[in-house]
Scaffold this motif. Structure first.
Motif, PDB file in Angstrom:
ATOM      1  N   PRO A 127       0.783  -1.249   0.000  1.00  0.00           N
ATOM      2  CA  PRO A 127       0.000   0.000   0.000  1.00  0.00           C
ATOM      3  C   PRO A 127       0.812   1.295   0.000  1.00  0.00           C
ATOM      4  CG  PRO A 127      -1.041  -1.604   1.420  1.00  0.00           C
ATOM      5  CD  PRO A 127       0.272  -2.192   1.014  1.00  0.00           C
ATOM      6  N   PRO A 128       1.861   1.443   0.872  1.00  0.00           N
ATOM      7  CA  PRO A 128       2.605   2.721   0.860  1.00  0.00           C
ATOM      8  C   PRO A 128       3.293   3.014  -0.476  1.00  0.00           C
ATOM      9  CG  PRO A 128       3.162   1.420   2.807  1.00  0.00           C
ATOM     10  CD  PRO A 128       2.400   0.538   1.895  1.00  0.00           C
ATOM     11  N   THR A 129       3.723   1.975  -1.186  1.00  0.00           N
ATOM     12  CA  THR A 129       4.435   2.195  -2.455  1.00  0.00           C
ATOM     13  C   THR A 129       3.478   2.609  -3.568  1.00  0.00           C
ATOM     14  OG1 THR A 129       4.277  -0.091  -3.263  1.00  0.00           O
ATOM     15  CG2 THR A 129       6.120   0.428  -1.806  1.00  0.00           C
ATOM     16  N   LEU A 130       2.209   2.211  -3.469  1.00  0.00           N
ATOM     17  CA  LEU A 130       1.235   2.541  -4.514  1.00  0.00           C
ATOM     18  C   LEU A 130       0.924   4.033  -4.558  1.00  0.00           C
ATOM     19  CD1 LEU A 130      -1.357  -0.382  -4.333  1.00  0.00           C
ATOM     20  CD2 LEU A 130       0.465  -0.060  -5.989  1.00  0.00           C
ATOM     21  N   ILE A 131       1.128   4.735  -3.428  1.00  0.00           N
ATOM     22  CA  ILE A 131       0.859   6.180  -3.358  1.00  0.00           C
ATOM     23  C   ILE A 131       1.642   6.925  -4.430  1.00  0.00           C
ATOM     24  CG2 ILE A 131       1.120   8.256  -1.910  1.00  0.00           C
ATOM     25  CD1 ILE A 131       0.655   6.338   0.536  1.00  0.00           C
ATOM     26  N   MET A 132       2.845   6.429  -4.743  1.00  0.00           N
ATOM     27  CA  MET A 132       3.656   7.066  -5.787  1.00  0.00           C
ATOM     28  C   MET A 132       3.666   6.284  -7.097  1.00  0.00           C
ATOM     29  SD  MET A 132       6.904   8.719  -3.975  1.00  0.00           S
ATOM     30  CE  MET A 132       6.795   7.500  -2.720  1.00  0.00           C
ATOM     31  N   ALA A 133       3.652   4.965  -7.003  1.00  0.00           N
ATOM     32  CA  ALA A 133       3.766   4.143  -8.211  1.00  0.00           C
ATOM     33  C   ALA A 133       2.574   4.316  -9.149  1.00  0.00           C
ATOM     34  CB  ALA A 133       3.912   2.675  -7.819  1.00  0.00           C
ATOM     35  N   VAL A 134       1.364   4.395  -8.594  1.00  0.00           N
ATOM     36  CA  VAL A 134       0.175   4.536  -9.448  1.00  0.00           C
ATOM     37  C   VAL A 134       0.150   5.894 -10.158  1.00  0.00           C
ATOM     38  CG1 VAL A 134      -2.357   4.614  -9.491  1.00  0.00           C
ATOM     39  CG2 VAL A 134      -1.192   2.794  -8.232  1.00  0.00           C
ATOM     40  N   PRO A 135       0.329   7.030  -9.437  1.00  0.00           N
ATOM     41  CA  PRO A 135       0.380   8.323 -10.147  1.00  0.00           C
ATOM     42  C   PRO A 135       1.500   8.383 -11.190  1.00  0.00           C
ATOM     43  CG  PRO A 135       0.122   8.702  -7.811  1.00  0.00           C
ATOM     44  CD  PRO A 135       0.376   7.236  -7.986  1.00  0.00           C
ATOM     45  N   ALA A 136       2.675   7.795 -10.877  1.00  0.00           N
ATOM     46  CA  ALA A 136       3.797   7.798 -11.827  1.00  0.00           C
ATOM     47  C   ALA A 136       3.426   7.049 -13.098  1.00  0.00           C
ATOM     48  CB  ALA A 136       5.022   7.148 -11.191  1.00  0.00           C
ATOM     49  N   THR A 137       2.736   5.917 -12.944  1.00  0.00           N
ATOM     50  CA  THR A 137       2.316   5.113 -14.092  1.00  0.00           C
ATOM     51  C   THR A 137       1.251   5.836 -14.912  1.00  0.00           C
ATOM     52  OG1 THR A 137       2.776   3.134 -12.783  1.00  0.00           O
ATOM     53  CG2 THR A 137       1.468   2.815 -14.766  1.00  0.00           C
ATOM     54  N   VAL A 138       0.315   6.482 -14.225  1.00  0.00           N
ATOM     55  CA  VAL A 138      -0.747   7.236 -14.901  1.00  0.00           C
ATOM     56  C   VAL A 138      -0.145   8.375 -15.731  1.00  0.00           C
ATOM     57  CG1 VAL A 138      -2.735   8.774 -14.523  1.00  0.00           C
ATOM     58  CG2 VAL A 138      -2.562   6.614 -13.267  1.00  0.00           C
ATOM     59  N   ILE A 139       0.796   9.126 -15.127  1.00  0.00           N
ATOM     60  CA  ILE A 139       1.475  10.230 -15.843  1.00  0.00           C
ATOM     61  C   ILE A 139       2.192   9.682 -17.078  1.00  0.00           C
ATOM     62  CG2 ILE A 139       3.386  11.915 -15.709  1.00  0.00           C
ATOM     63  CD1 ILE A 139       2.709  12.159 -12.667  1.00  0.00           C
ATOM     64  N   TYR A 140       2.923   8.602 -16.870  1.00  0.00           N
ATOM     65  CA  TYR A 140       3.744   8.006 -17.929  1.00  0.00           C
ATOM     66  C   TYR A 140       2.908   7.530 -19.123  1.00  0.00           C
ATOM     67  CZ  TYR A 140       6.824   4.398 -19.993  1.00  0.00           C
ATOM     68  OH  TYR A 140       7.552   3.617 -20.841  1.00  0.00           O
ATOM     69  N   PHE A 141       1.893   6.726 -18.868  1.00  0.00           N
ATOM     70  CA  PHE A 141       1.096   6.156 -19.954  1.00  0.00           C
ATOM     71  C   PHE A 141       0.240   7.206 -20.657  1.00  0.00           C
ATOM     72  CE2 PHE A 141       2.515   2.210 -18.323  1.00  0.00           C
ATOM     73  CZ  PHE A 141       2.313   1.257 -19.321  1.00  0.00           C
ATOM     74  N   THR A 142      -0.344   8.117 -19.892  1.00  0.00           N
ATOM     75  CA  THR A 142      -1.172   9.166 -20.500  1.00  0.00           C
ATOM     76  C   THR A 142      -0.311  10.097 -21.352  1.00  0.00           C
ATOM     77  OG1 THR A 142      -2.635   9.042 -18.570  1.00  0.00           O
ATOM     78  CG2 THR A 142      -2.925  10.930 -20.030  1.00  0.00           C
ATOM     79  N   CYS A 143       0.855  10.489 -20.821  1.00  0.00           N
ATOM     80  CA  CYS A 143       1.779  11.352 -21.581  1.00  0.00           C
ATOM     81  C   CYS A 143       2.243  10.658 -22.855  1.00  0.00           C
ATOM     82  CB  CYS A 143       2.995  11.731 -20.738  1.00  0.00           C
ATOM     83  SG  CYS A 143       2.646  12.986 -19.506  1.00  0.00           S
ATOM     84  N   TYR A 144       2.525   9.349 -22.742  1.00  0.00           N
ATOM     85  CA  TYR A 144       2.983   8.609 -23.927  1.00  0.00           C
ATOM     86  C   TYR A 144       1.942   8.677 -25.041  1.00  0.00           C
ATOM     87  CZ  TYR A 144       3.700   4.875 -27.218  1.00  0.00           C
ATOM     88  OH  TYR A 144       3.817   4.184 -28.387  1.00  0.00           O
ATOM     89  N   ASP A 145       0.697   8.355 -24.717  1.00  0.00           N
ATOM     90  CA  ASP A 145      -0.347   8.345 -25.744  1.00  0.00           C
ATOM     91  C   ASP A 145      -0.571   9.722 -26.359  1.00  0.00           C
ATOM     92  OD1 ASP A 145      -1.180   5.825 -26.335  1.00  0.00           O
ATOM     93  OD2 ASP A 145      -2.747   5.725 -24.815  1.00  0.00           O
ATOM     94  N   GLN A 146      -0.567  10.757 -25.505  1.00  0.00           N
ATOM     95  CA  GLN A 146      -0.763  12.124 -26.001  1.00  0.00           C
ATOM     96  C   GLN A 146       0.410  12.559 -26.882  1.00  0.00           C
ATOM     97  OE1 GLN A 146      -3.574  14.146 -25.415  1.00  0.00           O
ATOM     98  NE2 GLN A 146      -4.438  12.281 -24.539  1.00  0.00           N
ATOM     99  N   LEU A 147       1.631  12.260 -26.447  1.00  0.00           N
ATOM    100  CA  LEU A 147       2.833  12.635 -27.212  1.00  0.00           C
ATOM    101  C   LEU A 147       2.920  11.859 -28.530  1.00  0.00           C
ATOM    102  CD1 LEU A 147       5.450  12.786 -24.320  1.00  0.00           C
ATOM    103  CD2 LEU A 147       4.911  14.682 -25.852  1.00  0.00           C
ATOM    104  N   ARG A 148       2.601  10.566 -28.482  1.00  0.00           N
ATOM    105  CA  ARG A 148       2.665   9.751 -29.704  1.00  0.00           C
ATOM    106  C   ARG A 148       1.700  10.285 -30.762  1.00  0.00           C
ATOM    107  NH1 ARG A 148       0.031   3.956 -29.896  1.00  0.00           N
ATOM    108  NH2 ARG A 148      -1.680   5.417 -29.655  1.00  0.00           N
TER     109      ARG A 148
END
Length: 345
Positions: A112-133
């Motif tokens: 649980p404590p690691t998800l606080i950062m891992a989930v937002p980081a993944t959301v930023i990464y994948f959303t940015c990728y699709d928008q940039l592509r």
């Protein structure tokens, strides 16, 4: 007469879904990936702790399938999940004994404590990728096929830059036993003693591993997905196609970037242990000196230590994440199309 009762249609982009829907798809993918992959790392850490128990101030790297986190062993915390007693004779035996003695929930210890950062980081990464592509494909014209390579690299730079200081602060708070109420004081103290740049210490080696990984991963994934679709005479990729493409491209990228992963992990642990001893992380080694030291101690082969465990961990993580993400996007795309048809009747 229009049946949309004055409602405007969903503002979708060229992918047929909104950025918010991309975020939801990546968030669900991130949660499922961490649920499937975390037990592998929990078992690995328990086996490590059995072989050589973690003393106070010792750090280890915990991976939830989304990103690596530095965990600092605290003194007197005999109830910590990684200190639980148990004699294991290998990975499968550890799985069975942990579930039998401690319950199935213990396979997700520390998650649980690691998800606080891992989930937002993944959301930023994948959303940015699709928008940039999507944007780069329009601008790159005849070189549009290379858009995933550049979009993957840029998206990773963005997510690492946002998350690096947060991960460093989390490690510092954990090592010094601070509560989240003392968060501002921890940040001010770090900036006052070591300057703003200290919050991004470890950013360089992370980029050295993650940017080439992302560039290769997305390029090979898009190529593999397109080839499999063509081979099977279908326009839209199936769940199996995205799963296989994700696993293969993730495996290739993890093998090529393995030396950077070895260096990054060692530096991450070193910085965490310096923080645990209240020493300035300025004293940590540079990426080049860490690499030189590894080669001097273990030869060039030392840079490829952990080849099989990394592939076993990365391949399913990439496969689960991308196939869940693509499934989520397909669901929202279909939902938007149905909504549009309804609004036009």
């Amino acid at each position: 007469m229009s049946g949309n009762s004055g409602q405007s249609p969903v503002p979708v982009d060229s992918n047929g879904i909104t950025p918010f829907q991309q975020m939801l798809a990546s968030c669900s993918g991130a949660l499922l990936t961490s649920l499937f992959v975390t037990p592998l790392d929990v078992v690995k850490i328990r086996l490590q702790a059995q072989k050589s128990p973690f003393p106070k101030g010792k750090c280890f790297v915990y991976c939830n399938g989304l990103m690596d986190h530095t965990c600092v062993c605290s003194n007197g915390n005999s109830k910590a999940w990684y200190k639980a007693p148990g004699h294991f004779n290998g990975t499968l035996d550890a799985f069975i004994k942990i579930v039998r003695r401690e319950g199935i929930k213990s396979l997700w210890s520390g998650l649980p404590p690691t998800l606080i950062m891992a989930v937002p980081a993944t959301v930023i990464y994948f959303t940015c990728y699709d928008q940039l592509r999507a944007a780069l494909r329009v601008r790159m014209g005849s070189h549009a096929e290379e858009a995933p390579l550049l979009a993957g690299a840029l998206a990773r730079v963005g997510s690492v830059t946002v998350i690096s200081p947060l991960e460093l602060i989390r490690t510092k708070m954990q090592s010094q036993r601070h509560s989240y109420r003392e968060l501002s004081e921890v940040i001010h103290s770090a900036v006052r003693n070591e300057g703003w740049r200290s919050l991004w210490r470890g950013w360089g080696p992370t980029l050295l591993r993650d940017v080439p990984f992302s560039a290769m991963y997305w390029y090979n994934y898009e190529k593999g997905k397109a080839w499999l679709c063509k081979h099977n005479n279908i326009r839209e990729p199936t769940f199996a196609i995205t799963f296989i493409s994700g696993a293969v491209s993730g495996s290739i990228a993890s093998i090529v970037t393995l030396p950077f992963d070895v260096v990054k992990t060692r530096r991450q642990v070193e910085i965490g242990e310096l923080q645990a001893m209240n020493l300035s992380s300025k004293a940590s080694s540079s990426t080049l000196s860490v690499m030189t030291k590894i080669v001097a101690e273990n030869g060039v082969g030392g840079l490829f230590v952990g080849f099989l465990p990394r592939v076993i961990k990365v391949a399913p993580a990439c496969a689960i994440m991308i196939s869940c993400y693509e499934f989520g996007k397909a669901f929202f795309r279909k939902h938007n199309q149905e909504r549009l048809l309804t609004s036009n009747t």
